[in-house]
Design an enzyme around this catalytic site. Structure first.
Site, PDB file in Angstrom:
ATOM      1  N   GLU A  55      10.954   1.511   9.537  1.00  0.00           N
ATOM      2  CA  GLU A  55      11.890   2.599   9.194  1.00  0.00           C
ATOM      3  C   GLU A  55      11.143   3.888   9.493  1.00  0.00           C
ATOM      4  O   GLU A  55      10.262   4.287   8.731  1.00  0.00           O
ATOM      5  CB  GLU A  55      12.254   2.532   7.698  1.00  0.00           C
ATOM      6  CG  GLU A  55      13.009   1.273   7.290  1.00  0.00           C
ATOM      7  CD  GLU A  55      14.474   1.305   7.701  1.00  0.00           C
ATOM      8  OE1 GLU A  55      14.958   2.364   8.144  1.00  0.00           O
ATOM      9  OE2 GLU A  55      15.131   0.268   7.579  1.00  0.00           O
ATOM     10  N   LYS A 100       0.864  -1.173   0.000  1.00  0.00           N
ATOM     11  CA  LYS A 100       0.000   0.000   0.000  1.00  0.00           C
ATOM     12  C   LYS A 100       0.901   1.224   0.000  1.00  0.00           C
ATOM     13  O   LYS A 100       1.558   1.514   0.996  1.00  0.00           O
ATOM     14  CB  LYS A 100      -0.903   0.032   1.232  1.00  0.00           C
ATOM     15  CG  LYS A 100      -1.965   1.127   1.097  1.00  0.00           C
ATOM     16  CD  LYS A 100      -2.381   1.733   2.401  1.00  0.00           C
ATOM     17  CE  LYS A 100      -1.391   2.707   2.952  1.00  0.00           C
ATOM     18  NZ  LYS A 100      -1.177   3.916   2.137  1.00  0.00           N
TER      19      LYS A 100
END
Ligand code: NAD
Length: 475
Positions: free
Chosen positions: A244, A168
């Protein structure tokens, strides 16, 4: 969207619009995917996993290599789309496409090096074998600031390891993702191995990723807030996570450094992508003895930076991504000035003809920034560089580490012993010593503390998609 090897509409039949942040013009529309679409994409990935994970590493490598070649052929086209959709100057967009392609090439090679181990046992009648197997179906969520490389940094190692994936992308930059998936399609990657779900509201897609038992791993790049939300959800089924997240990089300049060279470095890395980079320096600490020379050089460079459309020659400052980003910068700068910071250059939203159409903020340098200001604590994500004076090495190390973030950091010094003390003492997973670009597909990228979990790129990046299996054999 791209599910099970087919281009498709959303089950809702709805779509959403995509805009150019430099002009606010509509540049496209993409399907507005729902939770049901995410479910179908996961089911496709789960079906494809059975055969994809059984291919040899050499076969998987060949697909990645083909995708890399196609990406190189389309480099200019992809870069132009990125500048239109995300706003970064064309030269920076070209660099990002190259960086993105590098992950496909690196993992095409590294796929063949998933070596196991044998371990000596204390028992003469026992043997230990360690092997690595793919974790399974991966769900990936990526941000808008690096709309291509953040996708390949996940897709390439996942596929190399033998995983299948559902992505996504950010709702701000879905068109770059679509173009990349056209490349995956043309590279003839088998149906269901890579799937794309675009959606304006990320929340239901994220919930499906977290709650669907077929998803064995979540990999996310974005804000620390959403990373924590996903990690909390993933814990319920103990799914693997790679995160991250945000950064708050210190940029430390010692008196023994060349102030001109250091100011050049600071101006180049800070204003990259208009400051919308996770490794962007957010706090520039300068030793008192050279602060005047450093700031003078910085002012000289930053005040000459040209803002505008990323397609215009000489432009190094593109627009911010949206109105909310602009408002955040205004709030941080106003707060700093109210608490005693002085504006060296910039300090305001850019107004006038081309600027009123987009989200432009002047490249800004502040000084006399102190610990009580918002900008000292919060990730900025915009073209504002706060300068803070310091006296001693011990003091600056403590100040640099005084944050919950731990992604990138930078040190300018010509003293090798000091450089070693600093890189050993900094609680950041990436340290640039007289270097503003300590990144590469071959090098591990990631964060300590609340900047994340796991690494991308390098051998470590592949390990994130592998489970360790121990086999004990009695002979
Ligand atoms: P964001 O967290 O708002 O969005 C990132 C992605 O998460 C987008 O795809 C978004 O749609 C999705 N998302 C948002 N809410 C969600 C939810 N409730 N459930 C599931 N998905 C959701 O971040 P952003 O503004 O797009 O990106 C900027 C942030 O990303 C900054 O903090 C930056 O430091 C960080 N970043 C980190 C790295 C890194 O490698 N460490 C790289 C680039 C960006």
């Amino acid at each position: 969207m791209y599910i099970d090897g087919q281009w498709c509409e959303a089950t809702s039949r709805k779509s959403f619009e995509v805009f150019n942040p430099a002009t606010r013009e509509k540049i496209g529309e993409v399907p507005n995917g729902t939770r049901e679409d995410a479910r179908q994409a996961i089911a496709a990935a789960a079906r494809a996993y059975a055969s994809w994970s059984k291919l040899t590493a050499y076969q998987r490598s060949a697909y990645l290599y083909r995708a890399y070649q196609l990406m190189m052929e389309r480099k200019e086209e992809l870069a132009r789309l990125m500048t239109t959709e995300q706003g970064k100057p064309l030269r920076a967009a070209r660099n990002e496409v190259q960086y993105g392609a590098d992950f496909l090439l690196w993992y095409a090679e590294e796929a063949k090096r998933v070596y196991g181990e044998t371990i000596p046992s204390a028992r003469p009648d026992q043997r230990f074998i360690v092997l690595y197997q793919p974790v399974g179906v991966v769900a990936a969520i990526t941000p808008w600031n690096y709309p291509i490389s953040m996708i390949t940094r996940k897709v390439a190692p996942a596929l190399a390891a033998g995983c299948t994936i559902v992505l996504k992308p950010s709702e701000e930059t879905p068109l770059c993702a679509v173009e990349l998936f056209k490349i995956f399609h043309e590279a003839a990657i088998p149906a269901g191995v890579v799937n794309l779900v675009t959606a304006q509201d990320p929340d239901p897609i994220g919930r499906e990723f977290v709650e669907n038992r077929q998803v064995r791993k979540i990999t996310f790049t974005g804000s620390t807030e959403i990373g924590k939300l996903l990690a909390r959800g993933a814990a319920e089924q103990m799914k693997r996570v790679s995160l991250e997240l945000g950064g708050h990089a210190p940029f430390i300049v010692f008196e023994d450094a060349d102030p001109v060279h250091a100011a050049r470095g600071a101006s180049l890395v800070k204003f990259l992508n208009t400051g919308q980079t996770c490794i962007s320096p957010n706090r520039v600490f300068v030793q008192r003895g050279i602060i005047e020379r450093f700031v003078a050089e910085l002012k000289n460079r930053v005040s000459q930076m040209k803002a505008g459309s990323g397609f215009d020659e000489g432009v190094s400052i593109g627009p911010l991504v949206n109105e909310a980003a602009l408002a955040k910068i205004e709030r941080q700068v106003d707060d700093a000035v109210m608490h005693g910071a002085s504006v060296v250059t910039g300090g305001a939203r850019l107004r006038g003809d081309i600027f009123d159409k987009g989200y432009f903020y002047a490249p800004t340098v502040l000084r006399e920034v102190t610990t009580t200001m918002l900008i000292y604590r919060e990730e900025t994500f915009g073209p504002v560089l706060p300068v803070i004076a310091f006296d001693t090495e011990e003091e600056v190390l403590a100040m640099a580490n005084d944050t919950s973030y731990g992604l990138a950091s930078y040190v300018y010094t010509r003293d090798i012993s000091r450089a070693i003390r600093m890189y050993e003492g900094l609680e950041f997973a990436i340290v640039g010593i007289n270097d503003i670009n300590p990144t590469s597909a071959a090098a591990p990228f990631g964060g300590m503390k609340e900047s994340g979990l796991g690494r991308e790129g390098a051998r470590e990046g592949l390990q994130e998609y592998l489970e360790t299996k121990l086999v004990g054999i009695a002979v």
